[in-house]
Design a protein around this motif. Structure first.
Motif, PDB file in Angstrom:
ATOM      1  N   VAL A 269     -29.884-107.221 -14.036  1.00 55.54           N
ATOM      2  CA  VAL A 269     -29.528-108.605 -13.717  1.00 55.54           C
ATOM      3  C   VAL A 269     -29.371-109.354 -15.033  1.00 55.54           C
ATOM      4  CG1 VAL A 269     -30.162-110.703 -12.476  1.00 55.54           C
ATOM      5  CG2 VAL A 269     -30.864-108.461 -11.582  1.00 55.54           C
ATOM      6  N   ARG A 270     -28.210-109.962 -15.216  1.00 55.86           N
ATOM      7  CA  ARG A 270     -27.898-110.621 -16.474  1.00 55.86           C
ATOM      8  C   ARG A 270     -27.510-112.079 -16.231  1.00 55.86           C
ATOM      9  NH1 ARG A 270     -27.316-107.262 -20.802  1.00 55.86           N
ATOM     10  NH2 ARG A 270     -27.209-105.025 -20.405  1.00 55.86           N
ATOM     11  N   TYR A 271     -27.757-112.908 -17.225  1.00 51.26           N
ATOM     12  CA  TYR A 271     -27.368-114.311 -17.178  1.00 51.26           C
ATOM     13  C   TYR A 271     -26.014-114.459 -17.857  1.00 51.26           C
ATOM     14  CZ  TYR A 271     -27.570-119.380 -17.755  1.00 51.26           C
ATOM     15  OH  TYR A 271     -27.300-120.725 -17.715  1.00 51.26           O
ATOM     16  N   ALA A 272     -25.150-115.296 -17.273  1.00 46.43           N
ATOM     17  CA  ALA A 272     -23.817-115.511 -17.848  1.00 46.43           C
ATOM     18  C   ALA A 272     -23.308-116.871 -17.404  1.00 46.43           C
ATOM     19  CB  ALA A 272     -22.863-114.407 -17.392  1.00 46.43           C
ATOM     20  N   HIS A 273     -22.123-117.217 -17.868  1.00 46.77           N
ATOM     21  CA  HIS A 273     -21.433-118.413 -17.402  1.00 46.77           C
ATOM     22  C   HIS A 273     -20.126-117.982 -16.751  1.00 46.77           C
ATOM     23  CE1 HIS A 273     -24.244-120.493 -20.119  1.00 46.77           C
ATOM     24  NE2 HIS A 273     -24.093-121.501 -19.275  1.00 46.77           N
ATOM     25  N   VAL A 274     -19.916-118.471 -15.540  1.00 43.94           N
ATOM     26  CA  VAL A 274     -18.748-118.119 -14.736  1.00 43.94           C
ATOM     27  C   VAL A 274     -18.038-119.406 -14.335  1.00 43.94           C
ATOM     28  CG1 VAL A 274     -17.995-117.129 -12.537  1.00 43.94           C
ATOM     29  CG2 VAL A 274     -19.744-115.956 -13.910  1.00 43.94           C
ATOM     30  N   ASN A 275     -16.768-119.535 -14.707  1.00 44.88           N
ATOM     31  CA  ASN A 275     -16.006-120.759 -14.414  1.00 44.88           C
ATOM     32  C   ASN A 275     -16.768-122.008 -14.857  1.00 44.88           C
ATOM     33  OD1 ASN A 275     -14.938-118.624 -12.459  1.00 44.88           O
ATOM     34  ND2 ASN A 275     -13.426-120.255 -12.226  1.00 44.88           N
ATOM     35  N   GLY A 276     -17.458-121.892 -15.990  1.00 42.14           N
ATOM     36  CA  GLY A 276     -18.145-123.035 -16.561  1.00 42.14           C
ATOM     37  C   GLY A 276     -19.511-123.338 -15.991  1.00 42.14           C
ATOM     38  N   THR A 277     -20.000-122.522 -15.050  1.00 40.54           N
ATOM     39  CA  THR A 277     -21.308-122.776 -14.450  1.00 40.54           C
ATOM     40  C   THR A 277     -22.244-121.592 -14.705  1.00 40.54           C
ATOM     41  OG1 THR A 277     -20.605-121.828 -12.320  1.00 40.54           O
ATOM     42  CG2 THR A 277     -20.340-124.206 -12.613  1.00 40.54           C
ATOM     43  N   PRO A 278     -23.567-121.843 -14.714  1.00 39.98           N
ATOM     44  CA  PRO A 278     -24.514-120.740 -14.911  1.00 39.98           C
ATOM     45  C   PRO A 278     -24.449-119.757 -13.756  1.00 39.98           C
ATOM     46  CG  PRO A 278     -25.672-122.754 -14.327  1.00 39.98           C
ATOM     47  CD  PRO A 278     -24.252-123.138 -14.567  1.00 39.98           C
ATOM     48  N   ALA A 279     -24.680-118.495 -14.067  1.00 44.08           N
ATOM     49  CA  ALA A 279     -24.547-117.463 -13.043  1.00 44.08           C
ATOM     50  C   ALA A 279     -25.460-116.289 -13.344  1.00 44.08           C
ATOM     51  CB  ALA A 279     -23.103-116.979 -12.966  1.00 44.08           C
ATOM     52  N   LEU A 280     -25.755-115.524 -12.301  1.00 47.92           N
ATOM     53  CA  LEU A 280     -26.445-114.248 -12.424  1.00 47.92           C
ATOM     54  C   LEU A 280     -25.456-113.143 -12.070  1.00 47.92           C
ATOM     55  CD1 LEU A 280     -29.839-115.103 -10.678  1.00 47.92           C
ATOM     56  CD2 LEU A 280     -29.463-114.801 -13.133  1.00 47.92           C
ATOM     57  N   LEU A 281     -25.422-112.108 -12.901  1.00 53.28           N
ATOM     58  CA  LEU A 281     -24.566-110.959 -12.645  1.00 53.28           C
ATOM     59  C   LEU A 281     -25.433-109.751 -12.319  1.00 53.28           C
ATOM     60  CD1 LEU A 281     -22.108-111.241 -15.689  1.00 53.28           C
ATOM     61  CD2 LEU A 281     -21.967-112.398 -13.474  1.00 53.28           C
ATOM     62  N   PHE A 282     -25.084-109.044 -11.267  1.00 54.97           N
ATOM     63  CA  PHE A 282     -25.764-107.796 -10.911  1.00 54.97           C
ATOM     64  C   PHE A 282     -24.856-106.662 -11.366  1.00 54.97           C
ATOM     65  CE2 PHE A 282     -27.781-110.974  -8.451  1.00 54.97           C
ATOM     66  CZ  PHE A 282     -29.071-110.535  -8.207  1.00 54.97           C
ATOM     67  N   VAL A 283     -25.338-105.876 -12.340  1.00 50.92           N
ATOM     68  CA  VAL A 283     -24.491-104.934 -13.058  1.00 50.92           C
ATOM     69  C   VAL A 283     -25.015-103.512 -12.887  1.00 50.92           C
ATOM     70  CG1 VAL A 283     -23.488-104.353 -15.298  1.00 50.92           C
ATOM     71  CG2 VAL A 283     -23.998-106.741 -14.751  1.00 50.92           C
ATOM     72  N   LEU A 284     -24.089-102.618 -12.547  1.00 50.54           N
ATOM     73  CA  LEU A 284     -24.408-101.199 -12.450  1.00 50.54           C
ATOM     74  C   LEU A 284     -23.599-100.471 -13.514  1.00 50.54           C
ATOM     75  CD1 LEU A 284     -25.834 -98.870 -10.894  1.00 50.54           C
ATOM     76  CD2 LEU A 284     -23.762 -98.734  -9.469  1.00 50.54           C
ATOM     77  N   GLY A 285     -24.271 -99.983 -14.557  1.00 46.59           N
ATOM     78  CA  GLY A 285     -23.561 -99.365 -15.664  1.00 46.59           C
ATOM     79  C   GLY A 285     -22.695-100.395 -16.364  1.00 46.59           C
ATOM     80  N   ASP A 286     -21.367-100.182 -16.340  1.00 48.07           N
ATOM     81  CA  ASP A 286     -20.456-101.154 -16.952  1.00 48.07           C
ATOM     82  C   ASP A 286     -19.672-101.921 -15.889  1.00 48.07           C
ATOM     83  OD1 ASP A 286     -18.779 -99.209 -15.972  1.00 48.07           O
ATOM     84  OD2 ASP A 286     -17.593 -98.999 -17.805  1.00 48.07           O
ATOM     85  N   ARG A 287     -20.220-101.955 -14.658  1.00 50.29           N
ATOM     86  CA  ARG A 287     -19.497-102.572 -13.547  1.00 50.29           C
ATOM     87  C   ARG A 287     -20.328-103.670 -12.897  1.00 50.29           C
ATOM     88  NH1 ARG A 287     -19.262-101.013  -8.078  1.00 50.29           N
ATOM     89  NH2 ARG A 287     -20.507 -99.179  -8.614  1.00 50.29           N
ATOM     90  N   ILE A 288     -19.723-104.843 -12.739  1.00 46.34           N
ATOM     91  CA  ILE A 288     -20.356-105.937 -12.016  1.00 46.34           C
ATOM     92  C   ILE A 288     -20.163-105.701 -10.522  1.00 46.34           C
ATOM     93  CG2 ILE A 288     -20.324-108.431 -11.571  1.00 46.34           C
ATOM     94  CD1 ILE A 288     -19.192-108.761 -14.417  1.00 46.34           C
ATOM     95  N   VAL A 289     -21.255-105.703  -9.780  1.00 45.55           N
ATOM     96  CA  VAL A 289     -21.152-105.477  -8.334  1.00 45.55           C
ATOM     97  C   VAL A 289     -21.456-106.745  -7.537  1.00 45.55           C
ATOM     98  CG1 VAL A 289     -21.685-103.033  -8.554  1.00 45.55           C
ATOM     99  CG2 VAL A 289     -23.541-104.658  -8.161  1.00 45.55           C
ATOM    100  N   GLY A 290     -21.958-107.771  -8.201  1.00 49.49           N
ATOM    101  CA  GLY A 290     -22.230-109.019  -7.510  1.00 49.49           C
ATOM    102  C   GLY A 290     -22.409-110.164  -8.486  1.00 49.49           C
ATOM    103  N   VAL A 291     -22.014-111.362  -8.062  1.00 54.77           N
ATOM    104  CA  VAL A 291     -22.120-112.570  -8.877  1.00 54.77           C
ATOM    105  C   VAL A 291     -22.749-113.659  -8.026  1.00 54.77           C
ATOM    106  CG1 VAL A 291     -20.864-114.313 -10.206  1.00 54.77           C
ATOM    107  CG2 VAL A 291     -20.006-111.962 -10.105  1.00 54.77           C
TER     108      VAL A 291
END
Length: 333
Positions: A269-291
């Motif tokens: 689970v990683r923190y990022a910014h998506v379309n200018g807003t804070p977001a959590l990314l659920f990442v499997l290997g090098d692939r995002i599976v959920g935002v």
């Protein structure tokens, strides 16, 4: 015979000049590609559809008599805008974007398709909140709003692009602004980046450990949560009370063996910014599976959006593979 030779010679010269001109004209188009894609994304809310519209514009550019095009940038802007309007008005688009079934395609900050971000209006026009609110506008209202707010076009320029009067452009903008303003979350104090990250991290910690009261305290009284159900349901899932959102967050964020099997493995689970807003990314290997994205106001969470349909994450995954993320919040979820 000399007369015949004189007639035969010009096609060879024209062919060489045309090839050189084509190369030059292609470079003119490519110089505008990111701006055109940014315009199309704001109009359509989909990077995939935006790229298709820009490619269609390129084909029209190639087929056009470029000697008659006095201002290429204006011509291309008009073509892309009208291609997008055609898509928005089509019966298929109306079916796909029916109320309750559609969310904008999320993009990582830094993606060139997000386009200009120098002003508040430019940044806001690409937020998931405003892209969603723009669904309530007519196609013309949406086009006028985007051209004016995100690209600072004058009403005279907009009138030329849309083949309407300047007065009509002003009226469309007035109606669009009124509807967007009516649908916004109540404005509050600006949440600085450090505070935004802290709030999202607290939400993650509370949800994954099942602390209902802490989750409720982090939400505004009129908070809303929306999920695409990982693409498994046609209708969006909506939750409209803090306690219901807290219950759904607990169920969704608590890791289980079944969820890991469904995802294909243990996630980070990683923190990022998506379309200018804070977001959590659920990442499997090098692939995002959920935002999961968060709209914040008054240092609390007003809207939570969950997007996990693979078709909505295609471009984000391309960007992610070129991204250099920091340490994950959770290494193995």
């Amino acid at each position: 015979m000399p007369a015949e030779a004189a007639v035969a010679q010009p096609p060879r010269v024209v062919h060489v000049d045309s090839t050189a001109a084509d190369r030059f004209d292609t470079s003119l188009f490519e110089a505008s590609r990111n701006r055109l894609a940014s315009l199309a994304y704001r109009l359509l809310g989909s990077a995939v559809d935006a790229e298709d519209a820009v490619q269609d514009a390129f084909l029209r550019w190639q087929a056009a008599d470029r000697q008659l095009i006095k201002v290429p940038e204006a011509w291309l802007t008009k073509v892309v805008t009208n291609l997008c309007l055609d898509r928005l008005r089509s019966a298929q688009a109306r079916h796909e974007r029916a109320v309750g079934t559609w969310l904008p395609e999320p993009l990582l900050d830094g993606d060139p398709i997000l386009g200009p971000a120098d002003t508040f209006e430019q940044r806001e026009s690409v937020s998931l909140a405003v892209l969603t609110l723009m669904e309530s506008l007519s196609a013309l209202e949406r086009a006028v709003y985007v051209l004016r707010e995100a690209f600072s076009c004058s009403h005279a320029e907009i009138a030329g692009i849309l083949d309407i009067t300047e007065s009509a452009s002003q009226q469309h903008l007035h109606r669009a602004r009124r509807r967007i303003d009516a649908g916004r979350s109540r404005s509050g104090e600006a949440v600085d980046p450090a505070s935004a990250r802290r709030i999202v991290e607290e939400f993650l910690a509370a949800a994954s450990s099942g602390r209902t009261e802490r989750l409720v305290a982090l939400l505004t009284e009129d908070a809303t949560a929306i999920s695409d159900g990982a693409g498994l349901t046609r209708k969006l899932l909506r939750y409209n009370t803090p306690r219901r959102i807290a219950a759904v967050a607990r169920a969704g964020f608590t890791p289980t063996a079944a969820k890991r099997r469904f995802a294909g493995g243990s996630l980070a689970v990683r923190y990022a910014h998506v379309n200018g807003t804070p977001a959590l990314l659920f990442v499997l290997g090098d692939r995002i599976v959920g935002v999961v994205t968060f709209d914040l106001t008054h240092s609390r969470i007003a809207t939570v959006r969950g997007i996990a349909a693979p078709s909505r994450l295609t471009r984000m995954n391309k960007s992610w593979r070129r991204h250099e993320p920091g340490m994950p919040l959770i290494t193995q979820w």
